[in-house]
Design a protein around this motif. Structure first.
Motif, PDB file in Angstrom:
ATOM      1  N   GLY A 166       0.265  -2.873  -5.375  1.00 29.07           N
ATOM      2  CA  GLY A 166       1.345  -3.114  -4.425  1.00 29.07           C
ATOM      3  C   GLY A 166       2.042  -4.429  -4.710  1.00 29.07           C
ATOM      4  N   GLU A 167       3.344  -4.496  -4.428  1.00 30.79           N
ATOM      5  CA  GLU A 167       4.097  -5.735  -4.645  1.00 30.79           C
ATOM      6  C   GLU A 167       3.769  -6.750  -3.558  1.00 30.79           C
ATOM      7  OE1 GLU A 167       8.232  -5.008  -4.963  1.00 30.79           O
ATOM      8  OE2 GLU A 167       8.061  -3.702  -6.723  1.00 30.79           O
ATOM      9  N   GLY A 169       4.453  -9.532  -0.752  1.00 31.55           N
ATOM     10  CA  GLY A 169       5.512  -9.665   0.240  1.00 31.55           C
ATOM     11  C   GLY A 169       6.303 -10.951   0.067  1.00 31.55           C
ATOM     12  N   ASP A 174       4.705  -8.407   4.910  1.00 31.42           N
ATOM     13  CA  ASP A 174       3.425  -7.848   4.466  1.00 31.42           C
ATOM     14  C   ASP A 174       3.507  -7.400   3.010  1.00 31.42           C
ATOM     15  OD1 ASP A 174       2.623  -8.212   7.058  1.00 31.42           O
ATOM     16  OD2 ASP A 174       2.765  -6.084   7.623  1.00 31.42           O
ATOM     17  N   LEU A 176       2.740  -4.813  -0.030  1.00 33.99           N
ATOM     18  CA  LEU A 176       2.758  -3.353  -0.060  1.00 33.99           C
ATOM     19  C   LEU A 176       1.381  -2.810  -0.440  1.00 33.99           C
ATOM     20  CD1 LEU A 176       6.193  -2.615  -1.786  1.00 33.99           C
ATOM     21  CD2 LEU A 176       5.643  -2.754   0.659  1.00 33.99           C
ATOM     22  N   ASN A 177       1.112  -1.595   0.006  1.00 37.77           N
ATOM     23  CA  ASN A 177      -0.165  -0.957  -0.306  1.00 37.77           C
ATOM     24  C   ASN A 177      -0.239  -0.581  -1.781  1.00 37.77           C
ATOM     25  OD1 ASN A 177      -0.825  -1.095   2.414  1.00 37.77           O
ATOM     26  ND2 ASN A 177      -0.105   0.976   2.848  1.00 37.77           N
ATOM     27  N   GLU A 179      -1.167   1.898  -4.870  1.00 36.94           N
ATOM     28  CA  GLU A 179      -1.104   3.350  -5.024  1.00 36.94           C
ATOM     29  C   GLU A 179      -2.499   3.928  -5.239  1.00 36.94           C
ATOM     30  OE1 GLU A 179       3.296   4.166  -7.027  1.00 36.94           O
ATOM     31  OE2 GLU A 179       1.470   4.392  -8.208  1.00 36.94           O
ATOM     32  N   GLY A 245      -3.872  -3.932  -3.350  1.00 35.33           N
ATOM     33  CA  GLY A 245      -2.807  -4.215  -2.392  1.00 35.33           C
ATOM     34  C   GLY A 245      -2.085  -5.504  -2.726  1.00 35.33           C
ATOM     35  N   GLY A 280      -1.572  -6.005   1.591  1.00 35.35           N
ATOM     36  CA  GLY A 280      -1.494  -4.548   1.570  1.00 35.35           C
ATOM     37  C   GLY A 280      -2.857  -3.909   1.367  1.00 35.35           C
TER      38      GLY A 280
END
Length: 397
Positions: A166-167, A169, A174, A176-177, A179, A245, A280
């Motif tokens: 996930g990138e 924030g 927040d 990102l989750n 994958e 995350g 994330g």
């Protein structure tokens, strides 16, 4: 004065031996790394030397003994007048091309023969070595197949892809989750027929006809049963790992008006900074693929060679869950044009806002090879279809 009991002496001696062993392991690791760096340096020097040389011709030298079902270490002699420069290993790949429909270099610069049935009478594979710097300089030669060595027939399938991370924030946002990892592919269901093949120029050979029941494809392999081992695989692929995350962004800058001096004599804003973003969630690991099935039928004449066969049928392992991202730091506070850092600890709500991903499940496998003995009738004479490369490592279909 120190007084030792026998037990204390033994304990101390054991501790000394363990420490000595740890030091020895460290030296061995350092020595191995130095050797790798030195080898890489020597390879670069040799590549530079070959590319700078005025090469007039080249020829190939094979080892005294080799097995054509496995990768073969060859040397390439590059002639510069009366001087000879010897290329081996990965330098072969960097300075020369191998041109053939039936052979190639692997990533270690070894010669790899692609088994096929184009040469039922001669058992010889022609190929050319070409000097990359000047492609007019080449060596045309051939290799005689002996069908000896470790033959790996691998119908295991691909592992699932790893999930992307996930990138992170931006300010106060927040992360990102991650994958989820993808599922590993299921192993193939295959049927193998084994018979004795009479060859004009070789010993009696085992001929394998391998049928992929899903793809409806057929491959043929030859092996000298007196000097070979055969491994047939139909494993499921491992699940892909989940992505990690993204980290939460640091809290945005806020405006304050008063400061306070802490017990540690540090200046802190009275108004707390804005919270950072939460990390994330880690992606879940992908499930492992199920194993395939292997059915193998020996002709009565080939049955006596069953002992050289081994089988691998196992499920793929589930991928590992990704780790959650870290929460962002509390934002700074601006007071009278002076920026103060709020060093307060984030609340549990933000630390535990998201979780690690869960591990994927292993695939399923309760299969065993089905082995039978009965009449087997097929021939590879005249067949032009290519058989996948044999290089001593798993080749995927």
């Amino acid at each position: 004065m120190y007084i030792y009991t026998f037990g204390a002496y033994i304990n101390e001696l054991t501790t000394i031996m363990i420490k000595a062993r740890q030091i020895l392991i460290i030296f061995l690791i350092i020595g191995s790394l130095n050797q790798l760096f030195a080898q890489d340096k020597e390879q670069k020097k040799l590549v530079k030397k070959i590319n700078k040389a005025n090469i007039s011709n080249i020829h190939v030298v094979f080892p005294d003994s080799f097995r054509t079902n496995q990768a073969i270490d060859i040397s390439i002699f590059a002639m510069q007048g009366k001087k000879t420069i010897i290329s081996e290993g990965i330098v072969n790949n960097l300075c020369f091309d191998l041109e053939s429909m039936d052979a190639s270099f692997n990533n270690k610069g070894q010669l790899v023969v692609h088994q096929n049935s184009k040469y039922p009478n001669t058992d010889e594979i022609p190929f050319s070595i070409v000097y990359k710097k000047d492609r007019k300089i080449k060596c045309d030669t051939n290799i005689r197949l002996n069908y000896q060595g470790l033959l790996i027939v691998d119908y295991s399938q691909r592992n699932g892809k790893k999930g992307l991370n996930g990138e992170d924030g931006l300010s106060g946002v927040d992360g990102l989750n991650g994958e989820d990892g993808l599922k590993g592919e299921d192993g193939r269901d295959i049927e193998v027929l084994v018979r004795i093949e009479e060859r004009i120029t070789s010993n009696k050979l085992l001929c394998l006809k391998v049928m992929d029941l899903k793809e409806k494809s057929i491959r043929y392999y030859l092996s000298d049963p007196l000097f070979s081992e055969i491994i047939i695989k139909a494993n499921g692929g491992n699940g892909g790992n989940g992505g990690n995350g993204g980290n939460g962004g640091k809290g945005e800058l806020s405006i304050g008006y008063y400061t306070a001096v802490t017990l540690n004599k540090t200046v802190q804003p009275l108004v707390p900074g804005l919270p950072g973003g939460r990390g994330g969630r880690g992606g879940n690991g992908g499930s492992g693929g199920n194993c395939g099935n292997i059915k193998i039928v020996f002709s009565p004449e080939a049955e006596k060679y069953k002992s050289i066969f081994r089988f691998e049928i196992s499920e793929g392992e589930g991928g590992k869950g990704g780790t959650r991202g870290e929460c962002g730091q509390i934002g700074d506070v601006l007071i009278n044009k002076v920026r103060y850092r709020d060093v307060s600890a984030p609340t549990k709500e933000y630390i535990n806002g998201e979780n690690n991903g869960t591990n994927g499940l292993n695939g399923r496998c309760n299969n065993f090879p089905l082995i039978k003995v009965e009449d087997v009738n097929f021939s590879i004479l005249g067949i032009i279809s290519i058989v996948n490369r044999i290089d001593g490592s798993a080749s995927k279909f």
